[in-house]
Scaffold this active site. Structure first.
Site, PDB file in Angstrom:
ATOM      1  N   LYS A  27      -2.346  -1.948  -3.676  1.00 37.50           N
ATOM      2  CA  LYS A  27      -2.497  -0.577  -4.014  1.00 37.50           C
ATOM      3  C   LYS A  27      -2.073   1.180  -4.022  1.00 37.50           C
ATOM      4  CE  LYS A  27      -5.946   1.685  -0.542  1.00 37.50           C
ATOM      5  NZ  LYS A  27      -6.693   1.487   0.781  1.00 37.50           N
ATOM      6  N   LYS A  70       1.059  -1.541  -0.142  1.00 30.05           N
ATOM      7  CA  LYS A  70      -0.228   0.533  -0.038  1.00 30.05           C
ATOM      8  C   LYS A  70       0.993   1.177   0.032  1.00 30.05           C
ATOM      9  CE  LYS A  70      -3.843   2.196   2.695  1.00 30.05           C
ATOM     10  NZ  LYS A  70      -4.405   2.469   4.100  1.00 30.05           N
ATOM     11  N   GLU A 110       7.072  -6.843   0.849  1.00 30.73           N
ATOM     12  CA  GLU A 110       6.089  -6.833   1.985  1.00 30.73           C
ATOM     13  C   GLU A 110       5.087  -8.151   1.876  1.00 30.73           C
ATOM     14  OE1 GLU A 110       4.870  -4.815   4.138  1.00 30.73           O
ATOM     15  OE2 GLU A 110       6.283  -2.886   4.228  1.00 30.73           O
TER      16      GLU A 110
HETATM   17  C1  PBG Z   1      -7.915   3.898   4.954  1.00 31.03           C
HETATM   18  C2  PBG Z   1      -7.758   3.391   4.128  1.00 31.03           C
HETATM   19  C3  PBG Z   1      -7.498   3.963   3.199  1.00 31.03           C
HETATM   20  C4  PBG Z   1      -8.246   3.660   1.893  1.00 31.03           C
HETATM   21  C5  PBG Z   1      -8.684   2.634   1.846  1.00 31.03           C
HETATM   22  N1  PBG Z   1      -8.125   2.019   3.538  1.00 31.03           N
HETATM   23  C6  PBG Z   1      -6.935   5.606   3.022  1.00 31.03           C
HETATM   24  C7  PBG Z   1      -5.935   5.904   3.806  1.00 31.03           C
HETATM   25  O1  PBG Z   1      -4.816   4.858   4.279  1.00 31.03           O
HETATM   26  O2  PBG Z   1      -5.600   7.302   3.781  1.00 31.03           O
HETATM   27  C8  PBG Z   1      -8.098   4.538   0.180  1.00 31.03           C
HETATM   28  C9  PBG Z   1      -9.268   4.048  -0.410  1.00 31.03           C
HETATM   29  C10 PBG Z   1      -9.501   4.522  -1.824  1.00 31.03           C
HETATM   30  O3  PBG Z   1      -8.928   5.740  -1.606  1.00 31.03           O
HETATM   31  O4  PBG Z   1     -10.417   4.287  -1.952  1.00 31.03           O
HETATM   32  N2  PBG Z   1      -6.656   2.472   6.513  1.00 31.03           N
END
Ligand code: PBG
Length: 326
Positions: free
Chosen positions: A250, A197, A235
């Site tokens: 992501k 992520k 990771e």
């Molecule tokens: C938070 C989380 C985020 C998203 C999913 N879980 C945002 C972040 O890490 O600030 C983003 C999902 C999206 O932008 O569609 N744990």
């Protein structure tokens, strides 16, 4: 043998032959539907930076889940928007067995038991600082946070969730969550790890949706650097060793190289998350008449399959299956 005996265009000549030789396909079970849950009754609020996407109170969320199921969708990923009064630094509300998320999981599993339910595990919607972990000074502390994530996962499992999806990027949380789930007898509760992520600016609209933008600083000390791809392999490897059943990359489209890298190096199913900012970009351009919405949407979705994604978490899931079902 070469041209003119070989002609690549023979296999592109008609729709029939193009479909016959298609290497990748989309179907309803490719998708994970993210859903935003809010307190209240009869509430359906459009998210301003995500046109056509809503936050639902639990009663209306159940209708939404039923509709998804009837369209052929089989997986939802729940996010709860927590009221400000319940936010604190430790994410106390996150482990409340009667919290909004836990009630949501129970209600969906009761109303549509065949729907596969995933839940977001991270502290940011519960944190007065909008960070994914406990804040001490200016640090997002790892090990204390991991303990809460473990309890949060157990609490979701008790509510009946099929798979928890830790999105926090703390170190060692997959192993700890697995251990806690085993200890509490939830051996069949799965873990989808947000393994790679990135500290991305594409999450902006999502943070509007949950009112979860960080109150200070950014998330770069825990989410991955946008410059790196090899690091994603580390990771993913560690998360699989610790017990992750599936792994996620992501955001989606800007990180297709990473999806492919993970697919080539590991056997675990890879999930790509087409995030809120990716959705917003396509919606905005389509609203202006600059892009053809449906065609661009489907082109991005098939790109995930081409890159090796088993599943795609996307705000376009319903739109896409409606097209596929036509
Ligand atoms: C938070 C989380 C985020 C998203 C999913 N879980 C945002 C972040 O890490 O600030 C983003 C999902 C999206 O932008 O569609 N744990």
């Amino acid at each position: 043998m070469a041209f003119p005996y070989q002609r690549n265009r023979r296999l592109r000549a008609t729709e029939a032959i193009r479909d016959l030789v298609a290497e990748n396909h989309l179907r309803a079970t490719d998708f994970i539907v993210p859903l935003f849950l809010i307190e209240g009754d009869g509430k359906k609020e459009e998210i301003s930076s995500m046109p056509g996407y809503y936050r639902f109170s639990l009663d209306l969320l159940l209708d939404e889940v039923r509709e998804c199921y009837s369209l052929g969708l089989r997986c939802v990923l729940l996010f709860a928007k927590v009221v400000d009064e319940l936010k604190d630094n430790k994410g106390t509300e996150a482990v409340n067995d009667n919290g909004l998320m836990q009630r949501g999981i129970r209600a969906i599993k009761e109303a549509v038991p065949e729907m596969y339910v995933m839940s977001d595990v991270a502290l940011d919607p519960y944190s007065s600082f909008g960070h994914d972990g406990i804040v001490v000074g200016s640090e997002i502390v790892n090990d204390l946070t991991v303990e809460i994530l473990g309890e949060m996962s157990v609490s979701h499992a008790k509510a009946g969730v099929d798979m928890v999806a830790p999105s926090d990027m703390m170190d060692g949380r997959i192993g700890y969550i697995r251990e806690r789930l085993e200890e509490e007898g939830f051996k069949n509760t799965g873990i989808l790890s947000y393994s790679a992520k990135y500290a991305s600016s594409f999450y902006g609209p999502f943070r509007d949706a949950l009112d979860s933008a960080p109150g200070f600083g950014d998330k770069k000390s825990y989410q991955m650097s946008i410059s790196n791809s090899q690091e994603a392999l580390t990771e993913v490897e560690r998360d699989i060793e610790e017990g992750a059943d599936m792994v996620m990359v992501k955001p989606g489209l800007p990180y297709l190289d990473v999806v492919r890298l993970v697919y080539d190096n590991f056997d675990a199913p890879v999930v790509a998350y087409q995030v809120s900012g990716e959705y917003a970009m396509i919606k905005a351009a389509a609203e202006k008449g600059w892009l053809s919405h449906d065609e661009v949407m489907m082109e991005t979705l098939i790109a995930f399959k081409r890159a090796g994604a088993t599943l795609i978490a996307t705000y376009f899931a319903k739109d896409a299956v409606r097209l596929l079902n036509r």
